[in-house]
Write an enzyme that holds these catalytic residues in place. Structure first.
Site, mmCIF file in Angstrom:
data_model
loop_
_atom_site.group_PDB
_atom_site.id
_atom_site.type_symbol
_atom_site.label_atom_id
_atom_site.label_comp_id
_atom_site.label_asym_id
_atom_site.label_seq_id
_atom_site.Cartn_x
_atom_site.Cartn_y
_atom_site.Cartn_z
ATOM 1 N N LYS A 15 94.828 83.020 51.369
ATOM 2 C CA LYS A 15 94.997 83.742 52.650
ATOM 3 C C LYS A 15 94.863 85.245 52.392
ATOM 4 O O LYS A 15 94.055 85.659 51.558
ATOM 5 C CB LYS A 15 96.340 83.379 53.292
ATOM 6 N N HIS A 96 91.085 76.328 60.280
ATOM 7 C CA HIS A 96 92.490 76.524 59.912
ATOM 8 C C HIS A 96 93.279 76.997 61.136
ATOM 9 O O HIS A 96 92.775 77.789 61.941
ATOM 10 C CB HIS A 96 92.604 77.549 58.782
ATOM 11 N N GLU A 165 97.039 69.498 58.309
ATOM 12 C CA GLU A 165 98.058 70.529 58.099
ATOM 13 C C GLU A 165 98.899 70.677 59.365
ATOM 14 O O GLU A 165 98.490 71.390 60.309
ATOM 15 C CB GLU A 165 97.415 71.895 57.837
ATOM 16 N N SER A 208 103.401 73.855 53.065
ATOM 17 C CA SER A 208 104.570 74.023 52.191
ATOM 18 C C SER A 208 104.490 73.187 50.912
ATOM 19 O O SER A 208 105.506 72.668 50.434
ATOM 20 C CB SER A 208 105.877 73.730 52.945
#
Ligand code: 13P
Length: 249
Positions: A15, A96, A165, A208
């Site tokens: 990121k 994303h 995700e 996570s």
């Protein structure tokens, strides 16, 4: 558990958490592959060539981009065209949730990006996932189905990764439990069989992921990889994740 039939893929979505290119020197000594896994490193776009130079051109198969713009060329201030980077990478992440939310990318944009990736003969990773609101309102299936619908007219014999995700698991420490991930993966894979049975799809999980939960995820039979965010921008945390997988038998 039966051994994984494919290499487990561990994708580092750094990121905008790596902001000095000098930090990327730490990734030089990483074992990028092993009997059990392959790694894909996705630094911020301005650092792709730096990391490519650090790893050497033989390692281009371990490099990817976090995002591209949905057009190839033109007056698109700040955009990254696939043609600027395609010689330096092998994978591109599209869809994303942070691109959908903070950059207002919609399904039409994401489908264009997916086609650009495939036309460039690179491997796409399409991210899908529900928000906590979607989850609480029992909208999981309709939201995921809508995000996957862009696969309908995609034609490629190259592999495609689908990164499941859940948005509520991203950056929160609130990793989804194994049964939840397995059921979501089953839903996604079945859905794709209905939408476009010709595709060669592998399912990976993101949200996570850390050295503490990687083995739980590794052991889910229909999950073939992980998309690591925060922990991938910290070389010791990322190395520890790879080490755990390496030790799996
Ligand atoms: P975290 O690992 O920081 O939760 O991020 C997940 C993610 O968004 C990977 O693409």
């Amino acid at each position: 558990m039966a051994p994984k039939t494919k290499h487990f893929i561990v994708i580092a979505n750094m990121k905008m958490n790596v902001i000095q290119d000098s930090y990327l020197q730490h990734y030089k000594n990483l074992s990028l592959t092993d009997d059990n896994y392959i790694t894909v490193l996705m630094p911020p776009n301005p650092f792709i060539i730096t990391l490519h130079n650090i790893l050497g051109k033989d390692n281009v198969k371990y490099l990817g981009s976090q995002s591209i713009f949905s057009e190839k060329e033109g007056s698109y201030t700040g955009g990254t065209s696939i043609d600027m980077i395609n010689n330096y990478i092998s994978y591109v992440l599209v869809g994303h949730s942070e691109r959908r939310i903070f950059f207002a990318e919609n399904n039409t944009d994401i489908q264009k990006q997916l086609k650009l990736v495939i036309d460039s003969n690179l491997i796409p990773i399409l991210a899908v996932g529900e928000s906590s609101e979607d989850k609480n309102n029992n909208n999981f299936q309709s939201v995921i189905r809508e995000q996957l619908s862009i696969l309908n007219d995609i034609q490629t014999s190259n592999p495609i990764y689908i990164a499941y995700e859940p948005i509520w698991a991203i950056g929160t420490g609130d990793v989804a439990d194994s049964k939840y991930i397995e059921d979501a993966a089953t839903f996604v894979l079945n859905e794709i069989k209905n939408i476009n049975p010709s595709l060669d799809v592998s399912l990976i999980y993101g949200g996570s992921v850390t050295e503490n939960n990687i083995m739980d995820i590794y052991n889910i039979s229909n999950v073939n990889g992980v998309l690591v965010g925060g922990a991938s921008a910290d070389i010791s945390k990322f190395s520890n994740i790879l080490q755990k997988i390496k030790e799996a038998n």
